[in-house]
Structure formats: structure tokens, C-alpha cells
Design a protein around this motif. Structure first.
Motif, PDB file in Angstrom:
ATOM      1  N   GLU A  75     -29.359  -0.813  90.915  1.00  0.00           N
ATOM      2  CA  GLU A  75     -30.187  -0.374  92.043  1.00  0.00           C
ATOM      3  C   GLU A  75     -29.593  -0.866  93.365  1.00  0.00           C
ATOM      4  OE1 GLU A  75     -34.697  -1.047  93.821  1.00  0.00           O
ATOM      5  OE2 GLU A  75     -34.345  -1.233  91.673  1.00  0.00           O
ATOM      6  N   SER A  76     -29.212  -2.158  93.388  1.00  0.00           N
ATOM      7  CA  SER A  76     -28.610  -2.710  94.612  1.00  0.00           C
ATOM      8  C   SER A  76     -27.288  -2.028  94.934  1.00  0.00           C
ATOM      9  CB  SER A  76     -28.391  -4.220  94.446  1.00  0.00           C
ATOM     10  OG  SER A  76     -29.605  -4.878  94.186  1.00  0.00           O
ATOM     11  N   ILE A  77     -26.505  -1.786  93.889  1.00  0.00           N
ATOM     12  CA  ILE A  77     -25.201  -1.152  94.102  1.00  0.00           C
ATOM     13  C   ILE A  77     -25.365   0.267  94.636  1.00  0.00           C
ATOM     14  CG2 ILE A  77     -23.145  -0.266  92.912  1.00  0.00           C
ATOM     15  CD1 ILE A  77     -23.371  -2.693  91.033  1.00  0.00           C
ATOM     16  N   GLU A  78     -26.339   1.007  94.069  1.00  0.00           N
ATOM     17  CA  GLU A  78     -26.558   2.391  94.520  1.00  0.00           C
ATOM     18  C   GLU A  78     -26.998   2.416  95.975  1.00  0.00           C
ATOM     19  OE1 GLU A  78     -25.800   4.955  93.034  1.00  0.00           O
ATOM     20  OE2 GLU A  78     -25.839   4.681  90.882  1.00  0.00           O
ATOM     21  N   ILE A  79     -27.864   1.447  96.352  1.00  0.00           N
ATOM     22  CA  ILE A  79     -28.317   1.396  97.747  1.00  0.00           C
ATOM     23  C   ILE A  79     -27.139   1.078  98.668  1.00  0.00           C
ATOM     24  CG2 ILE A  79     -29.757   0.124  99.389  1.00  0.00           C
ATOM     25  CD1 ILE A  79     -31.797  -0.214  97.125  1.00  0.00           C
ATOM     26  N   VAL A  80     -26.329   0.073  98.289  1.00  0.00           N
ATOM     27  CA  VAL A  80     -25.165  -0.286  99.105  1.00  0.00           C
ATOM     28  C   VAL A  80     -24.180   0.879  99.192  1.00  0.00           C
ATOM     29  CG1 VAL A  80     -23.141  -1.786  99.237  1.00  0.00           C
ATOM     30  CG2 VAL A  80     -25.371  -2.747  98.636  1.00  0.00           C
ATOM     31  N   THR A  81     -23.981   1.580  98.056  1.00  0.00           N
ATOM     32  CA  THR A  81     -23.074   2.739  98.049  1.00  0.00           C
ATOM     33  C   THR A  81     -23.582   3.820  98.986  1.00  0.00           C
ATOM     34  OG1 THR A  81     -22.439   2.261  95.758  1.00  0.00           O
ATOM     35  CG2 THR A  81     -21.992   4.483  96.594  1.00  0.00           C
ATOM     36  N   ALA A  82     -24.919   4.070  98.937  1.00  0.00           N
ATOM     37  CA  ALA A  82     -25.499   5.089  99.814  1.00  0.00           C
ATOM     38  C   ALA A  82     -25.332   4.697 101.274  1.00  0.00           C
ATOM     39  CB  ALA A  82     -26.976   5.283  99.479  1.00  0.00           C
ATOM     40  N   GLU A  83     -25.605   3.408 101.575  1.00  0.00           N
ATOM     41  CA  GLU A  83     -25.450   2.957 102.961  1.00  0.00           C
ATOM     42  C   GLU A  83     -23.997   3.062 103.413  1.00  0.00           C
ATOM     43  OE1 GLU A  83     -27.056  -0.955 102.929  1.00  0.00           O
ATOM     44  OE2 GLU A  83     -29.138  -0.275 103.165  1.00  0.00           O
ATOM     45  N   ASN A  84     -23.065   2.693 102.540  1.00  0.00           N
ATOM     46  CA  ASN A  84     -21.643   2.808 102.892  1.00  0.00           C
ATOM     47  C   ASN A  84     -21.240   4.267 103.099  1.00  0.00           C
ATOM     48  OD1 ASN A  84     -21.243   0.063 102.764  1.00  0.00           O
ATOM     49  ND2 ASN A  84     -20.564   0.072 100.643  1.00  0.00           N
ATOM     50  N   THR A  85     -21.788   5.159 102.252  1.00  0.00           N
ATOM     51  CA  THR A  85     -21.486   6.586 102.402  1.00  0.00           C
ATOM     52  C   THR A  85     -21.993   7.092 103.747  1.00  0.00           C
ATOM     53  OG1 THR A  85     -21.600   6.955 100.026  1.00  0.00           O
ATOM     54  CG2 THR A  85     -21.880   8.877 101.437  1.00  0.00           C
ATOM     55  N   MET A  86     -23.252   6.705 104.076  1.00  0.00           N
ATOM     56  CA  MET A  86     -23.815   7.156 105.353  1.00  0.00           C
ATOM     57  C   MET A  86     -23.037   6.563 106.531  1.00  0.00           C
ATOM     58  SD  MET A  86     -27.937   7.245 104.689  1.00  0.00           S
ATOM     59  CE  MET A  86     -28.080   5.601 103.985  1.00  0.00           C
ATOM     60  N   LYS A  87     -22.687   5.277 106.416  1.00  0.00           N
ATOM     61  CA  LYS A  87     -21.915   4.651 107.488  1.00  0.00           C
ATOM     62  C   LYS A  87     -20.552   5.335 107.643  1.00  0.00           C
ATOM     63  CE  LYS A  87     -22.177   0.221 107.774  1.00  0.00           C
ATOM     64  NZ  LYS A  87     -22.016  -1.228 107.488  1.00  0.00           N
ATOM     65  N   GLN A  88     -19.934   5.680 106.497  1.00  0.00           N
ATOM     66  CA  GLN A  88     -18.634   6.367 106.541  1.00  0.00           C
ATOM     67  C   GLN A  88     -18.769   7.746 107.188  1.00  0.00           C
ATOM     68  OE1 GLN A  88     -16.935   6.894 102.682  1.00  0.00           O
ATOM     69  NE2 GLN A  88     -15.065   7.834 103.424  1.00  0.00           N
ATOM     70  N   ARG A  89     -19.856   8.462 106.826  1.00  0.00           N
ATOM     71  CA  ARG A  89     -20.064   9.797 107.406  1.00  0.00           C
ATOM     72  C   ARG A  89     -20.341   9.711 108.909  1.00  0.00           C
ATOM     73  NH1 ARG A  89     -18.188  10.593 103.205  1.00  0.00           N
ATOM     74  NH2 ARG A  89     -18.815  12.107 101.592  1.00  0.00           N
ATOM     75  N   LEU A  90     -21.116   8.695 109.323  1.00  0.00           N
ATOM     76  CA  LEU A  90     -21.383   8.527 110.753  1.00  0.00           C
ATOM     77  C   LEU A  90     -20.094   8.195 111.498  1.00  0.00           C
ATOM     78  CD1 LEU A  90     -24.739   6.516 110.668  1.00  0.00           C
ATOM     79  CD2 LEU A  90     -24.433   8.899 111.369  1.00  0.00           C
ATOM     80  N   THR A  91     -19.290   7.321 110.898  1.00  0.00           N
ATOM     81  CA  THR A  91     -18.001   6.995 111.517  1.00  0.00           C
ATOM     82  C   THR A  91     -17.114   8.233 111.586  1.00  0.00           C
ATOM     83  OG1 THR A  91     -18.127   4.745 110.650  1.00  0.00           O
ATOM     84  CG2 THR A  91     -15.952   5.529 111.344  1.00  0.00           C
ATOM     85  N   GLN A  92     -17.103   9.003 110.507  1.00  0.00           N
ATOM     86  CA  GLN A  92     -16.316  10.241 110.468  1.00  0.00           C
ATOM     87  C   GLN A  92     -16.786  11.198 111.554  1.00  0.00           C
ATOM     88  OE1 GLN A  92     -16.688  12.282 106.742  1.00  0.00           O
ATOM     89  NE2 GLN A  92     -15.303  13.924 107.296  1.00  0.00           N
ATOM     90  N   LEU A  93     -18.126  11.287 111.736  1.00  0.00           N
ATOM     91  CA  LEU A  93     -18.681  12.194 112.738  1.00  0.00           C
ATOM     92  C   LEU A  93     -18.287  11.751 114.145  1.00  0.00           C
ATOM     93  CD1 LEU A  93     -20.486  14.657 113.211  1.00  0.00           C
ATOM     94  CD2 LEU A  93     -22.469  13.135 113.217  1.00  0.00           C
TER      95      LEU A  93
END
Length: 636
Positions: free
Chosen positions: A29-47
Motif C-alpha cells: 500500500e505504501s509503495i503504491e502510494i509512493v509510486t503514484a506520487e512519483n508518477t504524478m510528480k514526474q508528469r508535472l515535471t514533464q508538463l
């Protein structure tokens, strides 16, 4: 005993598997949340990177187009200057328009009246009559020689155009071209936020919302207009979600990450069911793997118990055989039963008592922390006896050391390899990173071959440092003149090759020292030293002569043109790298130079004198330039 041990191990493994499963479920559960946050952070950085990239591309395109448009405007002005009558012929203007690839050509007189052009219906138009055209009158008022107007509706028909004007060269007036800005408008469209969002691959499970400071939704993706209308997060909410958080939207919990770009807050959002979509399947895989591993572990343990008990005596026999052959570093460690432990301990104590008589000197060296490695090789046997410090001095890994110390021939080959390395005095450089120098000492008697390896890195470094300080300028790091001349004298003159000596002198350096102080003057000297260091290669030597004077020696070039090209590029690089002075002004380094083409029959002092003469000519004729000494005593 074997069955009892197997039963207990099975119970422990099953209990451990249940505990691990519970921990894994929570961890996933913790890993999935961290992965989701990293994905969103990566997408925001990409944007944001895409926004920056589009902005830079638009700025570059605009600058390039403006340069191109000005070139076309000046080309039209040049044509009119050479042939003023061309403005009276519509057919000629049409040809020029096609040649310059523009949409409109206009000529405005000194009174601001359009007197000629490719659009006859505009002739007679007073440029003071509209806001769009009146902007070009500043050319007539001598406030500027050229003007690139922003894209806007023109003053006559409100067509969206871009106009460029330059001063007329043959008489008072304005030369103007008009271009339909299709390329630039398309580029501007690609820079719009909704366009960027629509064309950026963000993933089907990610929603993006952009909100300005007035809390207006500028753009969004991953939702329709109805869903967007229910979005309640405002611009100020971005601070709450900078490091991630949860937000309930459309009756479902979402994980949200935010950032800002210019005057806009960007929110990335992922539904909870998407975040944990893979947890169940991953947990199933973990459970299956643990069951398989548990079964394998039980079988392996059962096999190991049987194997170790059965083969204990065989291992003891093997160890004793190696010890009897001279392998005194052998450690007996058969500990599967108390009896085997006792036998192993007694054997190790016996071997240690033998070793104590042969390694006392090594221990003393280790105690006083001297960087000395000691070894002994007996004529009989393959084992090399060493102290612990030897492998650390040689930077050998445990695996390498073990291999070398068990094979006398391999160890001797490594010693021979050392003597093939770079040598300074009687030391050998065995590593470059980290830098490591050693000295070797050997001795022998009837039974053994002895040796000492000492770490002399510190001694060598101190010697090199003394030599470096002797040969280099403390402030700039460049060669001093003594070392500079010494290096030149060692260079072999090659027939048909060109050599040159250049003297350089900083312009206005006294004023810089007087204005900003000597400390900043030292910084200024270091900056020119950096520029000179950029020239360093296999065919160039640089030095600081004294004060604000420097020297360059070029050698083994095929012709003079190659050296001139290097100096041309050197001056070009200086002009492009502006230095910010303490008062905020930005200026390029100005430096005058004199060049002497080195004749094989002359001495270094003669070359320096000739370069000095050329430098004097440069300082008094045109500062910030390079003069060449000619054999007739003149300079060019």
C-alpha cells in the motif's frame, strides 16, 4: 535429530511467512502510494518542462524570424537605394515582393505618407491616422533605425499582419514590408496550455487541472466539461498538495500532487482504485513465491544437515592435509557438532603458535601504523606469508589478495608487473585513481625470499607539489616564465612546421585595479587565465609573464593560417563571454597581443622581443587586437 530439526524449521518458516504476508500487504500500500506520487510528480515535471521547451522554441523562432524579416526589409531598402525608380513600377514591386517572399511592400515619405507599394489602394495613406501605423513614425523622428512590430491588425483593413520597417537609405523616409505571420501564429498556438495538455501523453489514469490566480480553470485533461465543473480546488490550494495529499472528488478518494508554473497552479490527480489496481495480483504472486521458497528451503535444510554431519570428518581431513603442505593460513571451521568445534579449535591454536614465530615483525609494523607491507615466500610450497597491511597498500580486494597469496607464481608476476609501471626516482605508480606510489625492497636466504613494499604516495605528492609550485604562477595556475622557457627549449624544431610566440597585455587593467580594488583585479586575471587554459593542448603552452602580461607558444602547426584561426577564435570567445563587474556593468575582456613567427635560428629571447614590439604596436594602434611582427621590423 534430523527429523526433529526439520519439524521445528517448518513451523518457524510457516509463522514467518504469515508475518511477512501481513507486512507485505501494508508495504505494498505504501509503495503504491509512493509510486503514484512519483508518477504524478514526474508528469508535472514533464508538463512544466514541456511549457519551458515550447516557450524557448517560440522565443528562438521569433528571434530567427525577426532577423530574417529585418534582412528582407534591408534588402528592399538597398534595392530602392540603388534604383529609386523601382517604387514607381507596380510590376517591379511585385517581382521584388516575390523575390523577397513577403506579402506587402510599402514606401513612406518624410511626411509619413505612403507614396508607393505593392497594394495600390493603400497609397496615399497617412501613417498618423492609425495607432498601428503611427508606431513607425519614430523612424522618421530618428528614435530608431528599424522597427519590428508585434503581430496585430493593420491600420487599413484590420488584417492580422506583422510589419517591419527600416530607415530609407537614399533619402528621408521609411521602407516597410508586411508578412502574414502564419508560422509564428501556429507556434504560438502550440504554446497554449490547452494545446500542450491535449498533445502530452499523461496516461489514462491521470487527471490534470490548471488553475490561474483568479481561480479560473485554464485547461484540464482526463475529464469532461461536466466533471471539470465539480472541481473545487483553488489556486491557493497548491501549497497543501506540494508534497502530495488526498482529495475527495466525484465521491471517490484521489491522490493529488501540485506544482506552480508562472501564475498558474497545476494539479495532478489519480483515483484510489487506480493507485491500488495491482496490489491484489502482486500479493498473490508474493504468497505463491513464499510457499515455493518455503518448500525449497525445508528440503535444502534437510539436505544440508545430512551433508554437513556426514562430511564433517572428511572436511577435517582435507584441512589437515593442506596445513601439512605448508598452507598455514588455513582456518579449520568444522562446527556442525561440539566435537567438531573442539577439534577445529585445537588445530587452529596449534597452527597459530607456528605462525607467531614467523610474523612477529609484521605485527610490530602493524602496531606502529607504518605503511609497510611484508611478505615471505618459501622455496617449498606455493603459499605467500604476508602481513595484513600488504593488501591494503596494494588496494587489492579480499578475493584478489586471497588468489595472489595462495599462488606464489601469480604473486611474483604481480611484483614484476609493478616494475613495468610509471617510475619516479625509485618509486612505482601502481594506481592513478586513487594516486598510489610504492617502493620495493627484496632479500633472500637459503630457504626463503623476503620483500617489503612501502607506500610512498605522500612523499611523491609532496615532491610533485613542490615542483608544481616552483614551475607555476600561484594566482593563475599558469606556467611561470622560467618553466615556460624551459618547456619551449625542450620542444624539437620540425622542418616545414610553423611556430609562434605571442605576448598578451590586458587593456585598462590599471583602471580596473584602481576602480574595483586589487582583489577583484586578481579575479579578472584568473578569468583571462581560464580563457588561456582553454587553448591548452598538445601544441600550445601558456604562461603568465608578470602583472597583466601573458604568453602563448604555438608549435608543430602545418601553416600560419591555422595559428591565426586559433587566435581569431580566441578573440571571438572573449567577446562572447561578458564579465559582470562589481558595479553591475558587463564587458568582455579586452586584451592586446603581439605575435612573433619563430625562426629556428633565433633564440627565445629574440622571439619575446619581437612579440613585445608587435604588442607595443597593437597597444598604440588598436587595442584589443593582435599585431604580427614582420622581418622588416614593421607590424601588421
Amino acid at each position: 535429530m534430523q527429523k526433529l530439526f526439520t519439524r521445528y524449521i517448518s513451523i518457524v518458516i510457516m509463522i514467518s511467512s504469515v508475518i511477512i504476508s501481513i507486512i507485505a500487504w501494508q508495504s505494498l500500500e505504501s509503495i503504491e502510494i509512493v509510486t503514484a506520487e512519483n508518477t504524478m510528480k514526474q508528469r508535472l515535471t514533464q508538463l512544466c518542462e514541456k511549457f519551458d521547451s515550447n516557450k524557448n522554441e517560440l522565443e528562438t523562432l521569433t528571434n530567427n524570424l525577426h532577423k530574417d524579416y529585418l534582412t528582407r526589409a534591408y534588402a528592399f531598402a538597398y534595392i530602392v537605394q540603388k534604383n529609386p525608380e523601382v517604387i514607381n513600377s507596380l510590376s517591379e514591386l511585385e517581382k521584388i515582393k516575390d523575390l523577397l517572399q513577403v506579402d506587402e511592400l510599402h514606401v513612406i515619405d518624410k511626411n509619413g505618407i505612403l507614396i508607393a507599394g505593392s497594394i495600390p489602394k493603400y497609397i496615399g495613406m497617412d501613417f498618423r491616422s492609425t495607432k498601428q501605423t503611427s508606431e513607425f513614425l519614430q523612424i522618421l523622428d530618428h528614435k530608431t533605425d528599424e522597427l519590428i512590430q508585434k503581430i496585430q491588425p493593420n491600420g487599413a483593413e484590420k488584417k492580422v499582419f506583422q510589419y517591419i520597417g527600416v530607415r530609407r537609405q537614399d533619402e528621408e523616409g521609411i521602407i516597410q514590408i508586411g508578412i502574414s505571420p502564419t508560422t509564428l501564429l501556429e507556434a504560438q498556438k502550440r504554446n497554449e496550455i490547452p494545446y500542450v495538455l491535449d498533445n502530452l501523453q499523461l496516461g489514462h489514469d491521470l487527471n490534470i487541472v490548471c488553475v490561474n490566480k483568479d481561480n479560473e480553470k485554464i485547461a484540464y485533461t482526463g475529464m469532461d466539461e461536466k466533471e471539470a465543473s465539480t472541481w473545487k480546488l483553488t489556486y491557493d490550494a497548491h501549497e497543501q498538495f506540494n508534497d502530495g495529499g488526498t482529495y475527495t472528488w466525484n465521491n471517490e478518494k484521489h491522490y493529488v500532487m501540485s506544482t506552480t508554473y508562472d501564475d498558474m497552479a497545476i494539479f495532478a490527480m489519480m483515483p484510489q482504485h487506480e493507485v491500488f489496481a495491482d496490489r491484489n495480483s502482486q500479493m498473490g504472486i508474493i504468497v505463491i513465491c513464499m510457499v515455493v521458497v518455503s518448500i525449497i528451503t525445508i528440503l535444502v535444510l534437510n539436505l544440508l544437515i545430512k551433508k554437513n554431519i556426514t562430511n564433517g570428518i572428511k572436511e577435517l581431513s582435507s584441512n589437515l592435509h593442506r596445513i601439512s603442505n605448508g598452507e598455514l593460513d588455513t582456518v579449520v571451521s568444522v562446527d556442525t557438532t561440539p566435537e567438531f568445534q573442539q577439534i577445529s579449535s585445537d588445530i587452529n591454536k596449534m597452527v597459530q603458535s607456528i605462525l607467531n614465530t614467523t610474523v612477529k615483525v609484521s605485527k610490530i609494523i602493524d602496531i606502529i601504523d607504518m605503511p609497510i607491507g611484508v611478505f615471505e615466500m618459501r622455496k617449498e610450497g606455493d603459499i605467500v606469508l604476508v602481513n595484513d597491511r600488504l593488501k591494503h597498500i596494494m588496494l587489492w580486494s579480499d578475493e584478489e589478495a586471497e588468489a595472489y597469496f595462495k599462488d606464489k607464481a601469480l604473486f611474483l608476476s604481480k611484483l614484476k608487473e609493478i616494475t613495468n609501471h610509471e617510475q619516479l626516482d625509485d618509486a612505482y605508480r601502481i594506481h592513478k585513481s586513487p594516486d598510489l606510489w610504492v617502493r620495493l625492497y627484496f632479500s633472500s636466504d637459503d630457504d626463503s625470499f623476503y620483500g617489503i613494499i612501502t607506500d610512498v604516495t605522500k612523499e611523491i605528492k609532496e615532491k610533485k607539489n613542490i615542483e608544481y609550485q616552483r614551475d607555476h604562477d600561484n594566482l593563475t595556475g599558469l606556467n611561470n616564465m622560467h618553466h615556460f622557457k624551459e618547456m619551449i627549449s625542450r620542444i624539437t624544431y620540425q622542418k616545414h612546421h610553423q611556430q609562434a610566440l605571442i605576448m598578451l597585455d590586458l587593456d585598462h587593467f590599471k583602471n580596473i585595479n584602481d576602480t574595483f580594488g586589487h582583489d577583484w583585479g586578481d579575479i579578472y586575471l584568473q578569468k583571462i587565465a581560464m580563457a588561456l587554459n582553454a587553448l591548452e593542448n598538445d601544441h600550445c603552452i601558456t604562461a603568465r609573464r608578470s602583472g597583466d602580461e601573458f604568453c602563448i607558444f604555438f608549435y608543430h602547426f602545418e601553416n600560419q593560417a591555422m595559428i591565426r584561426e586559433i587566435m581569431h577564435q580566441f578573440y571571438h570567445d572573449l567577446s562572447m563571454k561578458l564579465i559582470t563587474f562589481p558595479d553591475g556593468t558587463k564587458k568582455a575582456i579586452s586584451i592586446s597581443a603581439g605575435l612573433s613567427w619563430c625562426n629556428q635560428n633565433d633564440t627565445i629571447d629574440v622571439w619575446l622581443k619581437q612579440a613585445d614590439i608587435a604588442l607595443y604596436d597593437s597597444k598604440h594602434r588598436k587595442r584589443g587586437a593582435l599585431s604580427e611582427f614582420k622581418e622588416d621590423g614593421l607590424c601588421k
